[in-house]
Design a protein around this motif. Structure first.
Motif, PDB file in Angstrom:
ATOM      1  N   LEU A  42       4.550  18.440   1.940  1.00  0.00           N
ATOM      2  CA  LEU A  42       5.562  17.422   2.216  1.00  0.00           C
ATOM      3  C   LEU A  42       6.833  18.007   2.825  1.00  0.00           C
ATOM      4  N   SER A  43       7.431  18.967   2.144  1.00  0.00           N
ATOM      5  CA  SER A  43       8.733  19.457   2.607  1.00  0.00           C
ATOM      6  C   SER A  43       8.613  20.429   3.775  1.00  0.00           C
ATOM      7  N   GLN A  44       7.464  21.100   3.940  1.00  0.00           N
ATOM      8  CA  GLN A  44       7.151  21.905   5.127  1.00  0.00           C
ATOM      9  C   GLN A  44       8.236  22.929   5.457  1.00  0.00           C
ATOM     10  N   GLY A  45       8.757  23.560   4.406  1.00  0.00           N
ATOM     11  CA  GLY A  45       9.756  24.601   4.609  1.00  0.00           C
ATOM     12  C   GLY A  45      11.187  24.135   4.459  1.00  0.00           C
ATOM     13  N   TYR A  46      11.385  22.832   4.328  1.00  0.00           N
ATOM     14  CA  TYR A  46      12.750  22.306   4.190  1.00  0.00           C
ATOM     15  C   TYR A  46      13.301  22.585   2.798  1.00  0.00           C
ATOM     16  N   THR A  47      14.537  22.955   2.734  1.00  0.00           N
ATOM     17  CA  THR A  47      15.309  22.955   1.488  1.00  0.00           C
ATOM     18  C   THR A  47      16.729  22.526   1.833  1.00  0.00           C
ATOM     19  N   TRP A 332       3.879  -0.001   1.018  1.00  0.00           N
ATOM     20  CA  TRP A 332       2.754   0.151   0.103  1.00  0.00           C
ATOM     21  C   TRP A 332       3.306   0.363  -1.302  1.00  0.00           C
ATOM     22  N   PHE A 333       2.452   0.125  -2.277  1.00  0.00           N
ATOM     23  CA  PHE A 333       2.870   0.224  -3.679  1.00  0.00           C
ATOM     24  C   PHE A 333       2.205   1.427  -4.333  1.00  0.00           C
ATOM     25  N   HIS A 334       3.042   2.300  -4.858  1.00  0.00           N
ATOM     26  CA  HIS A 334       2.541   3.555  -5.416  1.00  0.00           C
ATOM     27  C   HIS A 334       1.772   3.287  -6.711  1.00  0.00           C
ATOM     28  N   PRO A 335       0.523   3.753  -6.804  1.00  0.00           N
ATOM     29  CA  PRO A 335      -0.273   3.505  -8.013  1.00  0.00           C
ATOM     30  C   PRO A 335      -0.067   4.535  -9.110  1.00  0.00           C
ATOM     31  N   GLY A 336       0.742   5.571  -8.845  1.00  0.00           N
ATOM     32  CA  GLY A 336       0.932   6.631  -9.826  1.00  0.00           C
ATOM     33  C   GLY A 336      -0.173   7.666  -9.760  1.00  0.00           C
ATOM     34  N   PHE A 337       0.167   8.885 -10.126  1.00  0.00           N
ATOM     35  CA  PHE A 337      -0.821   9.967 -10.181  1.00  0.00           C
ATOM     36  C   PHE A 337      -1.259  10.211 -11.617  1.00  0.00           C
ATOM     37  N   SER A 452       7.028   9.806  -5.250  1.00  0.00           N
ATOM     38  CA  SER A 452       6.616  10.687  -4.165  1.00  0.00           C
ATOM     39  C   SER A 452       6.129   9.888  -2.965  1.00  0.00           C
ATOM     40  N   PRO A 453       6.291  10.414  -1.761  1.00  0.00           N
ATOM     41  CA  PRO A 453       5.741   9.753  -0.577  1.00  0.00           C
ATOM     42  C   PRO A 453       4.217   9.799  -0.515  1.00  0.00           C
ATOM     43  N   ARG A 454       3.587  10.509  -1.421  1.00  0.00           N
ATOM     44  CA  ARG A 454       2.132  10.590  -1.476  1.00  0.00           C
ATOM     45  C   ARG A 454       1.672  10.365  -2.922  1.00  0.00           C
ATOM     46  N   VAL A 455       0.394  10.035  -3.082  1.00  0.00           N
ATOM     47  CA  VAL A 455      -0.184   9.966  -4.426  1.00  0.00           C
ATOM     48  C   VAL A 455      -0.554  11.406  -4.773  1.00  0.00           C
ATOM     49  N   ALA A 456       0.385  12.086  -5.370  1.00  0.00           N
ATOM     50  CA  ALA A 456       0.266  13.536  -5.517  1.00  0.00           C
ATOM     51  C   ALA A 456       1.039  14.004  -6.741  1.00  0.00           C
ATOM     52  N   ALA A 457       0.772  15.252  -7.125  1.00  0.00           N
ATOM     53  CA  ALA A 457       1.494  15.881  -8.223  1.00  0.00           C
ATOM     54  C   ALA A 457       1.584  17.377  -7.952  1.00  0.00           C
ATOM     55  N   GLN A 458       2.551  18.035  -8.631  1.00  0.00           N
ATOM     56  CA  GLN A 458       2.750  19.472  -8.470  1.00  0.00           C
ATOM     57  C   GLN A 458       2.870  20.137  -9.831  1.00  0.00           C
ATOM     58  N   HIS A 459       2.572  21.426  -9.854  1.00  0.00           N
ATOM     59  CA  HIS A 459       2.769  22.257 -11.043  1.00  0.00           C
ATOM     60  C   HIS A 459       3.473  23.531 -10.620  1.00  0.00           C
ATOM     61  N   GLU A 526      -4.178   7.211  -1.041  1.00  0.00           N
ATOM     62  CA  GLU A 526      -3.833   5.925  -1.617  1.00  0.00           C
ATOM     63  C   GLU A 526      -4.711   4.822  -1.034  1.00  0.00           C
ATOM     64  N   GLU A 527      -4.973   3.821  -1.860  1.00  0.00           N
ATOM     65  CA  GLU A 527      -5.687   2.626  -1.419  1.00  0.00           C
ATOM     66  C   GLU A 527      -4.674   1.704  -0.751  1.00  0.00           C
ATOM     67  N   PHE A 528      -4.899   1.399   0.533  1.00  0.00           N
ATOM     68  CA  PHE A 528      -3.894   0.653   1.280  1.00  0.00           C
ATOM     69  C   PHE A 528      -4.562  -0.150   2.387  1.00  0.00           C
ATOM     70  N   PRO A 529      -4.491  -1.481   2.316  1.00  0.00           N
ATOM     71  CA  PRO A 529      -3.887  -2.296   1.270  1.00  0.00           C
ATOM     72  C   PRO A 529      -4.586  -2.100  -0.080  1.00  0.00           C
ATOM     73  N   ALA A 530      -3.821  -2.220  -1.136  1.00  0.00           N
ATOM     74  CA  ALA A 530      -4.328  -1.926  -2.474  1.00  0.00           C
ATOM     75  C   ALA A 530      -4.853  -3.191  -3.138  1.00  0.00           C
TER      76      ALA A 530
END
Length: 676
Positions: A42-47, A332-337, A452-459, A526-530
């Motif tokens: 997502l951030s592709q090197g941006y900070t 779109w509506f975020h369904p949560g991860f 998040s702009p994606r149905v995603a998670a980070q650790h 994501e399912e879109f349309p959901a």
């Protein structure tokens, strides 16, 4: 130190909900540098400057390394056992004598970015059984969830712009190039907006020509507090010509009531109310009609004002009428991860909203989604109803309204325990200070995955060991719970480390924790349309276009004062954090307003309201329209909450008004000059 001494750890930033990917250079236990991870999806090197300042935060000279307990009016280092024993004894005594409502709990942003800590905090609050729950919801964001609740029938509905297929995106009172979005995160905002404007039209409604407005195709600078008029005009005209008739006829209710509510907002009336050129209003309307589907995103410039609810409502109405909800090119509506919304039926909220009883000291208020307004805390303390406050990661002095009333009230508490990592004015008022691990010292997950702009998670793993005697927030709260007789989490057995807690949190997520640990990132399409959104809409009976509460609020709105306060964020400053990066409390005002007030550029000036005053540095800025005075959030020395009032709130949601407040400005230590 040689290059061989430095190791690099992949992590993600938790300064804000954008959670950009970062690489942290470490030598031993010293954090040397933070830079962007170019491989991050997502951030592709941006900070931003704040993310890059994490080494300075970690090594801050006033960082708190050991528990502190106030003895004879002075905070002194102590042990965890002594500190938690004392808190437990005092809280148990208050519970036994006065009941659970005598203990207030504030869920601050600091703990809000700590997944394991936040979940155990929720469990502690539930165990206490206190109705006195507070959070930033009633400081900056109630309008958004209110409209999800009233119009969409569920506060879980979280619309997000479909940037991949957008035709037109309208930003109202938000400056994502600086803020990275409000409740909709925008990692890499410059890259995102640059790509967006190449394939879609971008408009901004803001009294200032912000950094985002300078990148947009169109900009309207209305009189502060009149955004609702522009939205009402657009809705009125679309109902006449251009609405999606299939949606209007089969997926909505009360369209006739909506039409009646917005009928007064003709082109001429809107031009007069908002003080924007009719030609520009007509141009925006033409682009909305030509685009077909649109996305509207609002920020704190809207949600902190008296017109917050109706502006957010009409933004939703505009997207509904254009057939943009749950459709490509719209939102779109975020369904949560972690919590997968499509796996169960969302409860349909009452047509009148999800409200409940409020505090005894303020019978005119109510709870919303189980929370009390932050603005009532001082009154509840003064009335003797709240005797202890557990402040879980918040700087109350710069966050809550009416500082001059709040601080004396906090000093009267029997117990005021604060989770914090760097000393500030709030920790100085506390009876107990609990230093928990900072974000570089703990393993973590993205908690607010639905932002998040994606149905995603980070650790992320821990980057360095905790300094001093800092402990995990979940451990601290679980140990406090144990002293109160609650079994919240295993603090000593095989489930007593950070990743074990995170594994429990993510047990029902879309991907197992071991995959996240291995890759750092997991994403599903994501399912879109959901279909789950359409099923919910079937149960709802259609979008509720005209909730009575909102229709009445629209009719009751009055013209703003000649000169009003508007909020803003700064690039090197977030709420009360990162003040050491050098952003000063500059007060922006138009040169004409400054000339009328006798204020010169870079001069100290005083901003005054009916509630109080602050002194800051004047910055004359022709990019802000006349009638607006902008003071940034979170500065202790120029605390904007000295201008706000605990009684100046939205009585529907309890949201404190931080924007649109009448102000006067004058040279510091001089006689005030009131404009208008």
């Amino acid at each position: 130190m040689s290059a061989h001494d430095v190791r690099t750890v992949r992590s993600f930033c938790r300064v804000c909900t954008s959670t950009c990917g970062i690489l942290v250079d470490v030598s031993g236990q010293e954090v040397i540098r933070v830079r962007g991870n170019r491989d991050h999806p997502l951030s592709q090197g941006y900070t931003c400057s704040k993310g890059r300042a994490l080494p300075q935060m970690h090594h801050h000279p006033e960082r708190i390394e050991r528990p502190l307990m106030k003895v004879d009016g002075t905070l002194r280092p102590t042990t965890w056992e002594a500190c938690l024993d004392d808190i437990g004894t005092r809280v148990r005594g208050i519970l036994d004598r006065y009941g659970p409502e005598a203990v207030g709990v504030f869920f601050g942003s600091g703990l809000g970015m700590d997944a394991a800590g936040y979940r155990v905090a929720q469990a502690l609050h539930a165990a206490l059984g206190t109705p006195a729950k507070f959070s930033p919801l009633t400081i900056d964001g109630t309008a958004k969830v209110l409209i999800s609740d009233l119009v969409g029938g569920s506060a879980a509905l979280n619309p997000r712009p479909d940037y991949d297929n957008a035709h037109l995106v309208l930003y109202i009172g938000t400056n994502p190039l600086v803020s990275h979005g409000h409740t909709v995160a925008m990692p890499n905002p410059v890259g995102t907006l640059r790509e967006l404007r190449e394939r879609a039209r971008v408009w901004v409604v803001d009294p200032r020509r912000t950094e985002t407005a300078r990148m947009a195709h169109g900009h309207l600078a209305p009189r502060p507090g009149t955004d609702h008029a522009i939205m009402a005009f657009l809705v009125r005209e679309l109902l006449r010509v251009g609405a999606d008739r299939d949606v209007l006829d089969h997926r909505t209710v009360d369209a006739d009531m909506l039409a009646t509510a917005v009928a007064p907002f003709t082109l001429e009336h809107t031009e007069a109310v908002a003080d924007v050129p009719a030609a520009e209003l007509s141009r925006l309307l033409a682009e909305v009609r030509a685009a077909g589907r649109i996305a509207v995103e609002t920020g704190t410039g809207v949600t902190m004002s008296a017109g917050a609810n109706v502006t957010q409502w009409l933004s939703w109405a505009l997207m509904i009428l254009t057939g943009s909800m749950n459709r490509p090119g719209g939102v779109w509506f975020h369904p949560g991860f972690t919590h997968q919304l499509e796996t169960f039926e969302l409860p349909v909220s009452p047509a009148g909203g999800s409200f409940g009883p409020g505090p005894r000291s303020r019978p005119e208020t109510q709870s919303f989604l189980g929370e009390w307004p932050c603005a009532v805390l001082a009154d509840e303390i003064e009335a003797g109803n709240i005797r202890a406050v557990l402040n879980l990661g918040g700087h109350l002095v710069t966050a809550f309204p009416d500082t001059t009333t709040l601080v004396p009230a906090l000093e009267k508490l029997d117990l005021f325990a604060t989770i914090e990592i760097i000393a500030n004015e709030t920790t100085a008022l506390s009876t107990h200070v609990l230093p928990t691990k900072d974000q570089l010292e703990r393993a973590d997950l993205t908690l607010w995955d639905h932002l998040s702009p994606r149905v995603a998670a980070q650790h992320t793993q821990a980057v360095v060991a905790p300094v001093g005697d800092r402990r995990s927030a979940w451990w601290v709260l679980a140990e406090l719970g144990r002293r109160l007789g609650y079994d919240l989490a295993d603090t000593s057995g095989g489930q007593a480390d950070d990743d074990a807690r995170l594994a429990m949190i993510s047990a029902r997520a879309r991907r197992p924790l071991d995959e996240l640990i291995a890759e750092g990132w997991a994403q599903t399409q994501e399912e879109f349309p959901a279909a789950w959104v359409e099923r919910h809409l079937d149960r709802l009976g259609g979008w509720r276009l005209a909730p009575r509460l909102l229709v009445d609020q629209l009719a009751a709105l009055t013209s703003p004062a000649p000169l009003v306060l508007v909020p803003r964020r700064q690039k090197r400053h977030l709420n009360s954090q990162f003040t050491y990066l050098g952003d000063t409390a500059e007060v922006l005002l138009h040169p004409d307003d400054a000339a009328t007030a006798g204020v010169a550029d870079a001069q100290q000036l005083t901003v005054r309201t009916a509630h109080g005053e602050l002194t800051g540095i004047a910055k004359l800025d022709p990019s802000i329209r006349r009638g607006a005075v902008s003071v940034p959030h979170g500065h202790q020395g120029a605390n904007v909450n000295r201008l706000t009032g605990k009684n100046d709130i939205d009585l529907i949601t309890g949201m404190a008004h931080y924007s649109g407040i009448p102000v006067s400005v004058h040279p510091a230590a001089d006689t005030p000059v009131i404009l208008g």
